[in-house]
Design a protein around this motif. Structure first.
Motif, PDB file in Angstrom:
ATOM      1  N   ASP A   1      27.687  40.398  29.926  1.00  0.00           N
ATOM      2  CA  ASP A   1      27.800  41.850  29.820  1.00  0.00           C
ATOM      3  C   ASP A   1      26.824  42.496  28.836  1.00  0.00           C
ATOM      4  O   ASP A   1      26.595  43.689  28.894  1.00  0.00           O
ATOM      5  N   PHE A   2      26.231  41.716  27.920  1.00  0.00           N
ATOM      6  CA  PHE A   2      25.223  42.268  27.010  1.00  0.00           C
ATOM      7  C   PHE A   2      24.258  41.172  26.572  1.00  0.00           C
ATOM      8  O   PHE A   2      24.675  40.086  26.212  1.00  0.00           O
ATOM      9  N   TYR A   3      22.976  41.501  26.624  1.00  0.00           N
ATOM     10  CA  TYR A   3      21.958  40.652  26.004  1.00  0.00           C
ATOM     11  C   TYR A   3      20.675  41.436  25.797  1.00  0.00           C
ATOM     12  O   TYR A   3      20.448  42.472  26.430  1.00  0.00           O
ATOM     13  N   ALA A   4      19.871  40.961  24.874  1.00  0.00           N
ATOM     14  CA  ALA A   4      18.526  41.480  24.622  1.00  0.00           C
ATOM     15  C   ALA A   4      17.696  40.270  24.207  1.00  0.00           C
ATOM     16  O   ALA A   4      17.772  39.826  23.065  1.00  0.00           O
ATOM     17  N   VAL A   5      16.959  39.715  25.150  1.00  0.00           N
ATOM     18  CA  VAL A   5      16.194  38.496  24.888  1.00  0.00           C
ATOM     19  C   VAL A   5      14.705  38.745  25.147  1.00  0.00           C
ATOM     20  O   VAL A   5      14.344  39.449  26.091  1.00  0.00           O
ATOM     21  N   PRO A   6      13.852  38.167  24.295  1.00  0.00           N
ATOM     22  CA  PRO A   6      12.418  38.339  24.530  1.00  0.00           C
ATOM     23  C   PRO A   6      12.000  37.614  25.804  1.00  0.00           C
ATOM     24  O   PRO A   6      12.489  36.522  26.086  1.00  0.00           O
ATOM     25  N   VAL A   7      11.110  38.230  26.575  1.00  0.00           N
ATOM     26  CA  VAL A   7      10.607  37.603  27.792  1.00  0.00           C
ATOM     27  C   VAL A   7       9.839  36.334  27.436  1.00  0.00           C
ATOM     28  O   VAL A   7       9.992  35.308  28.075  1.00  0.00           O
ATOM     29  N   ASP A   8       9.030  36.404  26.393  1.00  0.00           N
ATOM     30  CA  ASP A   8       8.284  35.241  25.883  1.00  0.00           C
ATOM     31  C   ASP A   8       8.903  34.860  24.551  1.00  0.00           C
ATOM     32  O   ASP A   8       8.801  35.616  23.574  1.00  0.00           O
ATOM     33  N   SER A   9       9.539  33.700  24.471  1.00  0.00           N
ATOM     34  CA  SER A   9      10.232  33.305  23.242  1.00  0.00           C
ATOM     35  C   SER A   9       9.288  33.145  22.056  1.00  0.00           C
ATOM     36  O   SER A   9       9.724  33.189  20.912  1.00  0.00           O
ATOM     37  N   ASP A  10       7.984  32.968  22.302  1.00  0.00           N
ATOM     38  CA  ASP A  10       7.031  32.882  21.199  1.00  0.00           C
ATOM     39  C   ASP A  10       6.983  34.171  20.380  1.00  0.00           C
ATOM     40  O   ASP A  10       6.593  34.153  19.218  1.00  0.00           O
ATOM     41  N   LEU A  11       7.396  35.281  20.972  1.00  0.00           N
ATOM     42  CA  LEU A  11       7.415  36.550  20.254  1.00  0.00           C
ATOM     43  C   LEU A  11       8.279  36.466  19.002  1.00  0.00           C
ATOM     44  O   LEU A  11       7.935  37.020  17.962  1.00  0.00           O
TER      45      LEU A  11
ATOM     46  N   GLY B   1       4.949  42.798  23.497  1.00  0.00           N
ATOM     47  CA  GLY B   1       5.845  41.927  24.251  1.00  0.00           C
ATOM     48  C   GLY B   1       6.844  42.751  25.037  1.00  0.00           C
ATOM     49  O   GLY B   1       6.701  43.976  25.162  1.00  0.00           O
ATOM     50  N   HIS B   2       7.840  42.068  25.548  1.00  0.00           N
ATOM     51  CA  HIS B   2       8.906  42.721  26.313  1.00  0.00           C
ATOM     52  C   HIS B   2      10.236  42.051  25.998  1.00  0.00           C
ATOM     53  O   HIS B   2      10.278  40.855  25.713  1.00  0.00           O
ATOM     54  N   PHE B   3      11.296  42.829  26.081  1.00  0.00           N
ATOM     55  CA  PHE B   3      12.650  42.309  25.970  1.00  0.00           C
ATOM     56  C   PHE B   3      13.377  42.605  27.278  1.00  0.00           C
ATOM     57  O   PHE B   3      13.296  43.719  27.797  1.00  0.00           O
ATOM     58  N   ASP B   4      14.067  41.605  27.801  1.00  0.00           N
ATOM     59  CA  ASP B   4      14.983  41.825  28.915  1.00  0.00           C
ATOM     60  C   ASP B   4      16.314  42.248  28.319  1.00  0.00           C
ATOM     61  O   ASP B   4      16.873  41.539  27.476  1.00  0.00           O
ATOM     62  N   VAL B   5      16.800  43.402  28.743  1.00  0.00           N
ATOM     63  CA  VAL B   5      17.997  44.005  28.149  1.00  0.00           C
ATOM     64  C   VAL B   5      19.025  44.260  29.248  1.00  0.00           C
ATOM     65  O   VAL B   5      18.679  44.714  30.341  1.00  0.00           O
TER      66      VAL B   5
ATOM     67  N   ARG C   1      19.432  44.195  34.697  1.00  0.00           N
ATOM     68  CA  ARG C   1      18.416  43.717  33.741  1.00  0.00           C
ATOM     69  C   ARG C   1      17.257  44.704  33.694  1.00  0.00           C
ATOM     70  O   ARG C   1      16.662  45.033  34.699  1.00  0.00           O
ATOM     71  N   TYR C   2      16.953  45.178  32.484  1.00  0.00           N
ATOM     72  CA  TYR C   2      15.884  46.144  32.282  1.00  0.00           C
ATOM     73  C   TYR C   2      14.840  45.519  31.362  1.00  0.00           C
ATOM     74  O   TYR C   2      15.192  44.951  30.319  1.00  0.00           O
ATOM     75  N   ARG C   3      13.585  45.602  31.729  1.00  0.00           N
ATOM     76  CA  ARG C   3      12.502  45.041  30.916  1.00  0.00           C
ATOM     77  C   ARG C   3      11.903  46.145  30.048  1.00  0.00           C
ATOM     78  O   ARG C   3      11.209  47.034  30.531  1.00  0.00           O
ATOM     79  N   ALA C   4      12.182  46.071  28.736  1.00  0.00           N
ATOM     80  CA  ALA C   4      11.742  47.100  27.798  1.00  0.00           C
ATOM     81  C   ALA C   4      10.505  46.629  27.035  1.00  0.00           C
ATOM     82  O   ALA C   4      10.526  45.556  26.429  1.00  0.00           O
TER      83      ALA C   4
END
Length: 158
Positions: free
Chosen positions: A41-51, A72-76, A127-130
């Motif tokens: 129901d909630f997450y905010a994860v970087p698209v590239d974990s190296d970020l 970079g980008h976060f998937d939210v 899922r939204y890519r911010a």
């Protein structure tokens, strides 16, 4: 003489083969493993974990007369509302008594230490890519080796 060779040859083979068995060494490796499983129901994860897992280089480039940016980008995702973000502390690079102020943006909104909406309810339901960006403020900084940490907090909001 033949008896001596016949007796000595097997002993030599035995001695050499046993020393070869002990000559080999073993190779040991330690592999660090981490895993993060976000909730449904909630997450905010970087698209590239190296970020977030590696140092980001913002060095000054004399050719462009500017500091590099961190992009970079976060998937939210938040299925029950909006997504807010804030910074824990004022973002700066520091070298002794010298500083470089930083601008941190998530989804086009400049972040401060006050929580604010960065992704609306409709966008965050799936899922939204911010986009995410850190840039230096001001002109050419003083020479030095700068370090800093940006503490980003992304949180659900109803």
């Amino acid at each position: 003489m033949f008896k001596k060779i016949a007796f000595a040859a097997p002993l030599a083979v035995l001695a050499l083969s046993s020393s070869m068995a002990f000559a080999a060494t073993e190779a040991k490796h330690s592999i660090s493993i981490v895993a993060h499983v976000p909730s449904d129901d909630f997450y905010a994860v970087p698209v590239d974990s190296d970020l977030v897992n590696k140092d980001q280089d913002m060095s000054y480039n004399p050719g462009t007369d500017s500091m590099k940016t961190v992009d970079g980008h976060f998937d939210v995702l938040h299925t029950a509302g909006k997504v807010n973000a804030r910074l824990e502390g004022v973002p700066k690079l520091i070298a002794g008594n010298k500083t470089i102020d930083l601008k941190v943006e998530l989804n086009g909104r400049t972040l401060t230490t006050t929580s604010q909406e960065v992704v609306g309810e409709a966008e965050s339901n799936v899922r939204y890519r911010a986009p995410f960006k850190i840039s230096a403020l001001g002109g050419k900084p003083d020479a030095g080796d700068y370090t800093g940490v940006v503490m980003l907090v992304v949180e659900p909001s109803v």
